[in-house]
Design a protein around this motif. Sequence first.
Motif, mmCIF file in Angstrom:
data_model
loop_
_atom_site.group_PDB
_atom_site.id
_atom_site.type_symbol
_atom_site.label_atom_id
_atom_site.label_comp_id
_atom_site.label_asym_id
_atom_site.label_seq_id
_atom_site.Cartn_x
_atom_site.Cartn_y
_atom_site.Cartn_z
ATOM 1 N N GLU A 29 0.853 -1.139 0.047
ATOM 2 C CA GLU A 29 0.001 -0.150 -0.113
ATOM 3 C C GLU A 29 0.817 1.436 0.052
ATOM 4 N N GLY A 30 2.009 1.045 0.097
ATOM 5 C CA GLY A 30 2.951 2.427 -0.327
ATOM 6 C C GLY A 30 3.747 2.732 0.865
ATOM 7 N N ALA A 31 3.776 1.952 2.010
ATOM 8 C CA ALA A 31 4.624 2.168 3.202
ATOM 9 C C ALA A 31 5.853 1.051 3.007
ATOM 10 N N TRP A 32 5.677 -0.267 2.833
ATOM 11 C CA TRP A 32 6.553 -1.249 2.738
ATOM 12 C C TRP A 32 7.240 -1.625 3.606
ATOM 13 N N SER A 33 7.778 -0.569 4.548
ATOM 14 C CA SER A 33 8.741 -1.021 5.648
ATOM 15 C C SER A 33 8.013 -0.512 6.933
ATOM 16 N N ASN A 34 8.254 -0.811 8.320
ATOM 17 C CA ASN A 34 7.714 -0.026 9.526
ATOM 18 C C ASN A 34 8.322 1.105 9.642
ATOM 19 N N SER A 35 7.882 1.984 10.400
ATOM 20 C CA SER A 35 8.237 3.372 10.840
ATOM 21 C C SER A 35 7.664 3.562 12.148
ATOM 22 N N GLY A 36 7.903 4.854 12.796
ATOM 23 C CA GLY A 36 7.053 4.957 14.104
ATOM 24 C C GLY A 36 7.841 6.493 14.514
ATOM 25 N N PHE A 37 7.496 6.728 15.725
ATOM 26 C CA PHE A 37 7.765 7.892 16.574
ATOM 27 C C PHE A 37 7.798 8.005 17.810
ATOM 28 N N VAL A 38 8.599 8.864 18.501
ATOM 29 C CA VAL A 38 8.686 9.139 19.910
ATOM 30 C C VAL A 38 8.571 10.631 20.258
ATOM 31 N N ASP A 39 7.615 10.759 21.177
ATOM 32 C CA ASP A 39 7.597 12.127 21.814
ATOM 33 C C ASP A 39 8.522 12.297 22.986
ATOM 34 N N LEU A 40 9.467 13.269 22.492
ATOM 35 C CA LEU A 40 10.601 13.427 23.352
ATOM 36 C C LEU A 40 10.356 14.547 24.490
ATOM 37 N N GLY A 41 8.968 15.033 24.190
ATOM 38 C CA GLY A 41 8.574 16.097 25.163
ATOM 39 C C GLY A 41 8.081 17.357 24.746
ATOM 40 N N THR A 42 8.980 17.966 23.998
ATOM 41 C CA THR A 42 8.520 19.304 23.335
ATOM 42 C C THR A 42 8.579 19.089 21.609
ATOM 43 N N GLU A 43 9.164 18.099 21.306
ATOM 44 C CA GLU A 43 9.300 17.764 19.988
ATOM 45 C C GLU A 43 9.113 16.071 19.489
ATOM 46 N N LEU A 44 9.150 15.786 18.466
ATOM 47 C CA LEU A 44 9.186 14.220 18.038
ATOM 48 C C LEU A 44 10.279 13.834 17.346
ATOM 49 N N VAL A 45 10.578 12.363 17.324
ATOM 50 C CA VAL A 45 11.577 11.984 16.571
ATOM 51 C C VAL A 45 10.958 10.928 15.752
ATOM 52 N N VAL A 46 11.277 10.731 14.379
ATOM 53 C CA VAL A 46 10.547 9.678 13.638
ATOM 54 C C VAL A 46 11.813 8.720 13.300
ATOM 55 N N PHE A 47 11.452 7.371 13.109
ATOM 56 C CA PHE A 47 12.555 6.246 12.795
ATOM 57 C C PHE A 47 12.190 5.914 11.525
ATOM 58 N N ASP A 48 12.588 6.094 10.270
ATOM 59 C CA ASP A 48 12.509 5.599 9.117
ATOM 60 C C ASP A 48 11.297 6.203 8.474
ATOM 61 N N SER A 49 11.343 6.437 7.178
ATOM 62 C CA SER A 49 10.329 7.133 6.364
ATOM 63 C C SER A 49 9.488 6.600 5.246
ATOM 64 N N ILE A 176 19.621 11.627 21.771
ATOM 65 C CA ILE A 176 19.054 12.854 21.628
ATOM 66 C C ILE A 176 18.030 13.055 22.948
ATOM 67 N N HIS A 177 18.338 14.165 23.872
ATOM 68 C CA HIS A 177 17.784 14.174 24.867
ATOM 69 C C HIS A 177 16.657 15.064 24.967
ATOM 70 N N GLY A 178 15.515 14.574 25.253
ATOM 71 C CA GLY A 178 14.154 15.292 25.546
ATOM 72 C C GLY A 178 13.959 15.830 26.694
ATOM 73 N N THR A 179 12.816 16.497 26.956
ATOM 74 C CA THR A 179 12.094 16.946 28.255
ATOM 75 C C THR A 179 11.682 15.820 29.074
ATOM 76 N N GLN A 180 11.027 14.883 28.237
ATOM 77 C CA GLN A 180 10.292 13.817 28.802
ATOM 78 C C GLN A 180 11.116 12.417 28.779
ATOM 79 N N ARG A 181 11.717 12.401 27.798
ATOM 80 C CA ARG A 181 12.353 10.989 27.547
ATOM 81 C C ARG A 181 13.599 11.288 26.497
ATOM 82 N N SER A 182 14.467 10.237 26.473
ATOM 83 C CA SER A 182 15.646 10.439 25.573
ATOM 84 C C SER A 182 15.729 9.100 24.592
ATOM 85 N N VAL A 183 16.159 9.389 23.513
ATOM 86 C CA VAL A 183 16.285 8.003 22.564
ATOM 87 C C VAL A 183 17.836 7.773 22.164
ATOM 88 N N GLU A 184 18.522 6.746 22.228
ATOM 89 C CA GLU A 184 19.707 6.459 21.956
ATOM 90 C C GLU A 184 19.834 5.604 20.718
#
Length: 315
Positions: A29-49, A176-184
């Motif tokens: 349907e046009g996505a093909w692979s999985n993606s997702g996002f994490v709420d860092l607190g004040t902004e978002l980080v997306v994994f793969d597009s 990447i350090h966020g105000t609510q959580r970080s990602v490594e």
Amino acid sequence: MMNDRIETPFFILQKISNGVYAAIAKKGEGAWSNSGFVDLGTELVVFDSFSTPAAARELRNIAEEMTGKKVKYLVNSHYHGDHVFGNQVFEDTTILSTSLTRNLFKERNILREVETEREEMTKYLQDLQNQIENSIDDVIKLSIQNQYNEMNKIYEAVQELKMVYPTVTFEEKLVIHGTQRSVEVYALGGGHTPCDTIMYVPQEKVAFMGDLLTEGIHFPIYNPIDFIDIVNKIKTMDLDIVIPGHGNVATLELCETVLKYLKDMVTKAKEAIDSNHTMQDFQSSFTMQEPYSKWLGQNGINRNLETVYMFLRNS
């Protein structure tokens, strides 16, 4: 209040835990692979597009509407088009990858003139269609049909598609350090491609794996020994949930499935080499056990057997 599950034409968005969402691709349907996002607190980080801008646009719109926050970062796990062809939707964000992944992206994902791309893809799709019509094996036929459907969506997107490369690179680890959580973000080596990246959310014990972990497909192998080492490293992480590059949300048990697949090929390839069997003999005599015999991408098993055999023979 955020929904725990949202279905779109391209993917199903699942709430994994606080601030962590997985976008599980619908087949063809046009996505093909999985993606997702994490709420860092004040902004978002997306994994793969995803593999098309339309799917990437849908994910970004939903993520920003749900949270009321903007995407600030996009992480590219590796250079394959089904994970990065949606990058243009995030052109105004900071796009992250290793320097090697960025170089491979620029070298191997070359977009030519639209008409040239259309002509080449039309030939490729017609070849796939011929294979579907001539195949008598149900698993192989389903595999080729899936490839056709996915590639056809990219064909439909060629008119608007453009290559947008990572703008910030790292080598082994980035936090990447966020105000609510970080990602490594970790580059653990080259198993699926010469350089594969995962994104770990330690507070929630969740990780986005790219194609180092997949479900139900014959994933391409770059270096079988490093691949095994990388998956063993993943097993030691403090994780409850993993989001594979393809397939459903899983636990670390998925590591064992992938490891058995890799180790079985390595063991049998070593036996074939020690017995002076040719690569062709090795391929023709190799028996794929359950559940791997039902995996999609059946043509990929011969590619992987050749990769493993040649890698070990030349080591």
